[in-house]
Design a protein around this motif. Structure first.
Motif: not given
Length: 196
Positions: A170-187
């Motif tokens: 969902v995150v990848r689909e939402f940001i599309g081609s935008s670069p990730l601005e911050d680290d993304l960690t999930i548990i």
């Protein structure tokens, strides 16, 4: 008991990486010494403050342990986003909050632990860094927490791995081609009926 920790260091670059490495090494030495999460995080903060005072970095952290037999969760919050809980039977989301400042700010601060008992079977716990819900799309819009809750609800009968993968998708689909601005960690942790 299942134990996990998530942390996010302020800033980027070498100084932030060194703080994270130091915290990881200290945690590995502190965790076997006591079963009190509040003591572990208080000791970690006291030791890490010696490094952070020079660099100016600080770190948010959330340490939690789940006892599948007692059906309880205990956590210490050091300035980090709260744990998001979902109970599928009640279709109810709650946030496990609790006080606690970021690590590396005050070497005399004493952290406290919080506990919730009587957890329901199939309860889902989501812990993440703010890079997850603050992810932005091409228009500069922020994802927010509601789409994450929708994904958890939709996949609540599936495994924690499936839920995690669905959240990331969902995150990848939402940001599309935008670069990730911050680290993304999930548990993602799911309290299974068979655990206890």
């Amino acid at each position: 008991a299942f134990k996990a920790v998530i942390a996010d260091v302020s800033g980027h670059g070498i100084s932030a990486a060194l703080i994270m490495m130091a915290a990881r090494a200290l945690l590995k030495s502190l965790v076997p010494q006591t079963d009190k999460p509040s003591q572990i995080i208080t000791d970690l903060n006291r030791l890490l403050c010696q490094d952070t005072l020079e660099s100016g970095n600080f770190m948010t952290m959330l340490f939690f342990m789940i006892d599948p037999v007692d059906k309880s969760i205990t956590w210490v919050r050091a300035g980090h986003d709260p744990i998001v809980c979902y109970d599928p039977a009640q279709d109810q989301f709650t946030e496990l909050k609790g006080s606690g400042i970021a690590i590396g700010v005050d070497d005399e601060y004493r952290y406290e632990e919080f506990t919730r008992d009587s957890l329901a079977d199939d309860q889902i716990f989501l812990v993440f860094t703010d890079g997850l819900w603050e992810a932005r799309n091409e228009k500069g819009q922020m994802l927010g927490k509601d789409p994450l809750k929708d994904v958890i609800r939709k996949h609540s009968l599936e495994s924690s791995k499936v839920i995690k993968d669905a959240v990331i998708a969902v995150v990848r689909e939402f940001i599309g081609s935008s670069p990730l601005e911050d680290d993304l960690t999930i548990i993602v942790v799911k309290l299974d009926k068979t655990d206890g």
